[in-house]
Structures are given as structure tokens and as C-alpha cells.
Design an enzyme around this catalytic site. Structure first.
Site, PDB file in Angstrom:
ATOM      1  N   HIS A  98      25.095 -33.150 -34.716  1.00 42.10           N
ATOM      2  CA  HIS A  98      26.326 -33.911 -34.471  1.00 42.10           C
ATOM      3  C   HIS A  98      26.818 -34.648 -35.710  1.00 42.10           C
ATOM      4  CE1 HIS A  98      26.365 -33.061 -30.263  1.00 42.10           C
ATOM      5  NE2 HIS A  98      25.255 -33.734 -29.992  1.00 42.10           N
TER       6      HIS A  98
ATOM      7  N   ASP B  80      21.866 -25.948 -28.186  1.00 44.52           N
ATOM      8  CA  ASP B  80      21.796 -27.282 -27.607  1.00 44.52           C
ATOM      9  C   ASP B  80      22.940 -27.407 -26.599  1.00 44.52           C
ATOM     10  OD1 ASP B  80      20.670 -30.314 -28.532  1.00 44.52           O
ATOM     11  OD2 ASP B  80      22.662 -30.303 -27.612  1.00 44.52           O
TER      12      ASP B  80
ATOM     13  N   HIS C 271      24.923 -29.703 -26.003  1.00 43.30           N
ATOM     14  CA  HIS C 271      26.076 -30.435 -26.526  1.00 43.30           C
ATOM     15  C   HIS C 271      26.659 -29.691 -27.733  1.00 43.30           C
ATOM     16  CE1 HIS C 271      23.345 -33.560 -24.700  1.00 43.30           C
ATOM     17  NE2 HIS C 271      24.444 -33.682 -23.980  1.00 43.30           N
TER      18      HIS C 271
ATOM     19  N   ASP D  28      18.155 -29.322 -23.983  1.00 38.52           N
ATOM     20  CA  ASP D  28      18.835 -30.120 -22.974  1.00 38.52           C
ATOM     21  C   ASP D  28      19.681 -29.298 -22.013  1.00 38.52           C
ATOM     22  OD1 ASP D  28      20.261 -29.650 -25.289  1.00 38.52           O
ATOM     23  OD2 ASP D  28      20.729 -31.750 -25.669  1.00 38.52           O
TER      24      ASP D  28
END
Length: 368
Positions: free
Chosen positions: A142, A179, A181, A267
Site C-alpha cells: 500500500h 492480497d 486489498h 486476508d
């Protein structure tokens, strides 16, 4: 060729200090685990411990690495950001924006986390290892060039790619981010370049908000070299495998990379508290097998996986162990204690068909 596993106990010591807590620590406010960060060290430590207990660690080339150098960091991050990060870290910790706190010494731990990714990419690109896994913490996908986000303080994968490029070890690299996200930081760093293909599979509208839409394809020289699959909440085992077969592997075949790097978050697992997907340890195992086979066909097996998210302290170790068994070709398995339950939670056939149809529609929009 052996499989490398890069880790360091010091990365487990990263925390947010008092800055991560909603309320100030002290008095009647009990201290929080991991300095208040939802991104706990236990998910990583328990993965390493599980591999030790099953004997898988003994079959891997277990290594540590030095911290990424300032020269490596400045290929991605401006000096002003690094200076502010170091000064705040030395002064006892804090945060530099976007609610990504760190305690004293956070700068050094973050450079070590990046250094693990650098060493893993270097070892595989140079032929010293067949493939590798970097247990990096804090994570990195991120973090943009000048802003930390989502527990990420340095762009670990981008730093590692540019370090290898500076040594002439790679030219074209594909980054696959599964991931849950969106890998917005890695995408933003390479958004106007064609020498890095970024592919992100993520839950639609989870984090960051309004990020990772199909229409985000890159700009300038990078036009067409960013691929996003914002998947519906509830996507499970067959939807993820369909996404790899229908979009990811064809895109990799068209790109012909020198190396594949996976931003490996767990996740998307069914029990994760920060997402609403239905992947299982088996899902991560099969995806690893598929990408490993693809790397063998396209780039002499050069595959590196860098740890990102995953927030279930109980289940992440089993997902990670499944990945490491597949990556190394070991016959040591850690039986998934939730396999039966999670199998029953998979999407109903009608919904699963809808999920796969939505992936097909995105593939057409992406010209794949």
C-alpha cells in the site's frame, strides 16, 4: 534448486506504540498486543513456528538479510520522506499520515523488512536459489513513493525490483498481488512504466476505497500494464482459480516476464477479520502451484513471494504453510484444521457461477 525462506525475528518486533491506540495507553487502558496494530506479529511468527514443528523449515534454505540501503530506498522513495520517517522514528515514533503508526526504531525494522525482499529477489534473479519467500514485516504493497498507508511504511517489492534492476539481474518483472486489498502502492509506483506489469486480485471496494477498478490500466508508457480484478465479496476457491486461469496466467503469458513476484497476502481467507472472501489454505496452495508452473514455462522458474496481509493468527499459518509446501515441492503438509467447515461455507453453485461470469466480463473488458 532450493527454496529460500527469508525472515528475521526483529521484524516481529515492529509495533505502533501508543500511536496505534484509539485511547492513550495508561491508567485504566490496558496495553494492546503488537502496540495496537491489527497487523499482528503473531500471524508471521506462528507461520515460522508451524514450519519448524512440521519439519518443513529443515527442508528450506533459511536466511536473513541486511537492511535495505539508503541508495536502494531512494530509487523509490524521495529523500524528504525517508528523512521524516527516520527523524520521527528516532524521536520515539509516531505516524506520517494515513494512520500508519510506528514505534521507536520503526525505520530500521522497515528497512530490514525491505531488505528481506531485496535479498530474496536478488538470490532468485542471480540463480543462487530456485525460488524464495520473504516473510517481510511491516508489509509494503500500500505504500506509495511518498506516503505510508495500510500498515505499509516502505514499498518492499518495488525496492527489491529496482535493486535487482540496478544490478542488471532483471528487465521485465510481473507483480501478482493476491492480497485481498488492492495493491495501490505498487501500482502507483510503476503506473507509467512498461517494464513492470502489475496485476491485483482484490475484494471490490474494501481498501483503499475507490481504488483498483478495472478501468485503471496505466498511463503513458505504462498504458495497459496495470491489471485489476475487483472481485465480489464472497468469492471462494473456484472463483480465485478461475481468475488465475482466465486473466492472470494469460496476462503473464502475453507479457513474458523475466521474473514473477507475488504480493502474498492471506486476508482473502474465509476467517479473516478484515475481508469477506471465502478462500482456504487449499486455495493458496493451488494458486501457488499454478503460478509456479507458469514461472517454469515463462522465466526459468524465477518466482519470489513477499508476505503482505492476513490477520487471523490461527489460520494464516496454515495458509502460509500450504504455500511453502507448494513452492518448495515438499511432501510435508500441515492438515488444515478448518477444511471441512470452510468447504461448507463455499458459495452456492448459482452464486459461484455468477462470480465466474463477472470475472469473464472483466477479462473481456481487459482484452484477455
Amino acid at each position: 534448486m532450493s527454496t529460500g525462506f527469508f525472515w528475521d525475528e526483529r521484524c516481529f518486533w515492529h509495533g505502533g506504540g501508543n500511536y496505534a491506540a484509539t485511547l492513550p495507553i495508561g491508567g485504566l487502558v490496558q496495553p494492546l498486543a503488537a502496540g495496537g496494530l491489527p497487523e499482528s506479529p503473531e500471524t508471521k511468527r506462528r507461520l515460522k513456528n508451524l514450519m519448524d514443528v512440521t519439519g518443513l523449515s529443515a527442508q528450506l534454505d533459511m536466511r536473513t538479510a541486511p537492511e535495505a540501503t539508503r541508495e536502494m530506498l531512494e530509487r523509490i522513495h524521495p529523500a524528504s520522506y525517508l528523512d521524516a520517517f527516520k527523524a520521527t522514528s528516532d524521536a520515539g515514533g509516531g505516524e506520517l499520515g494515513h494512520h500508519t503508526p510506528f514505534a521507536q526504531g520503526g525505520y530500521e525494522i522497515a528497512t530490514l523488512s525491505a531488505g528481506l525482499a531485496v535479498a530474496a529477489v536478488d538470490a532468485v534473479a542471480s540463480g543462487a536459489l530456485g525460488n524464495a519467500y520473504a516473510l517481510s514485516r511491516p508489509p509494503g504493497h500500500h505504500c506509495t513513493a511518498d506516503e505510508p498507508m495500510g500498515f505499509c511504511l516502505l514499498a518492499n517489492i518495488a525496492i527489491a525490483i529496482e535493486a535487482a534492476r540496478a544490478k542488471g539481474l532483471v528487465n521485465r518483472v510481473a507483480v501478482l498481488d493476491w492480497d485481498v486489498h488492492h495493491g495501490n502502492g505498487t501500482q502507483s509506483i510503476f503506473y507509467d512504466r512498461s517494464d513492470v506489469l502489475t496485476i491485483s486480485l482484490h475484494q471490490h471496494s474494501n481498501y483503499p476505497l475507490n481504488s483498483g477498478m478495472v478501468e485503471e490500466r496505466g498511463t503513458g508508457d505504462g498504458a495497459g500494464y496495470a491489471i485489476n480484478l475487483p472481485m465480489h465479496a464472497g468469492s471462494g476457491h473456484t472463483a480465485y482459480l478461475h481468475a488465475l486461469d482466465r486473466v492472470v496466467i494469460p496476462a503473464l503469458e502475453a507479457y513474458q516476464p523475466d521474473m514473477i513476484v507475488v504480493a502474498c497476502g492471506y486476508d482473502a481467507a474465509s476467517v479473516d477479520p478484515l475481508a469477506r472472501m471465502q478462500a482456504t489454505a487449499e486455495t493458496f496452495s493451488v494458486m501457488t502451484h499454478k503460478i509456479k508452473d507458469t514461472a517454469a514455462r515463462l522465466c526459468d522458474g524465477k518466482l519470489v513471494m513477499v508476505h503482505e496481509g492476513g490477520y487471523s493468527e490461527v489460520y494464516v499459518p496454515f495458509c502460509g504453510h500450504a504455500v511453502m509446501t507448494a513452492l518448495s515441492g515438499s511432501d510435508i503438509h500441515a492438515a488444515d484444521p478448518m477444511a471441512d467447515v470452510l468447504h461448507q461455507r463455499q458459495p452456492a453453485p448459482e452464486f459461484d457461477a455468477f462470480l465466474r461470469q463477472s470475472i469473464d466480463a472483466m477479462a473481456l473488458e481487459l482484452d484477455l
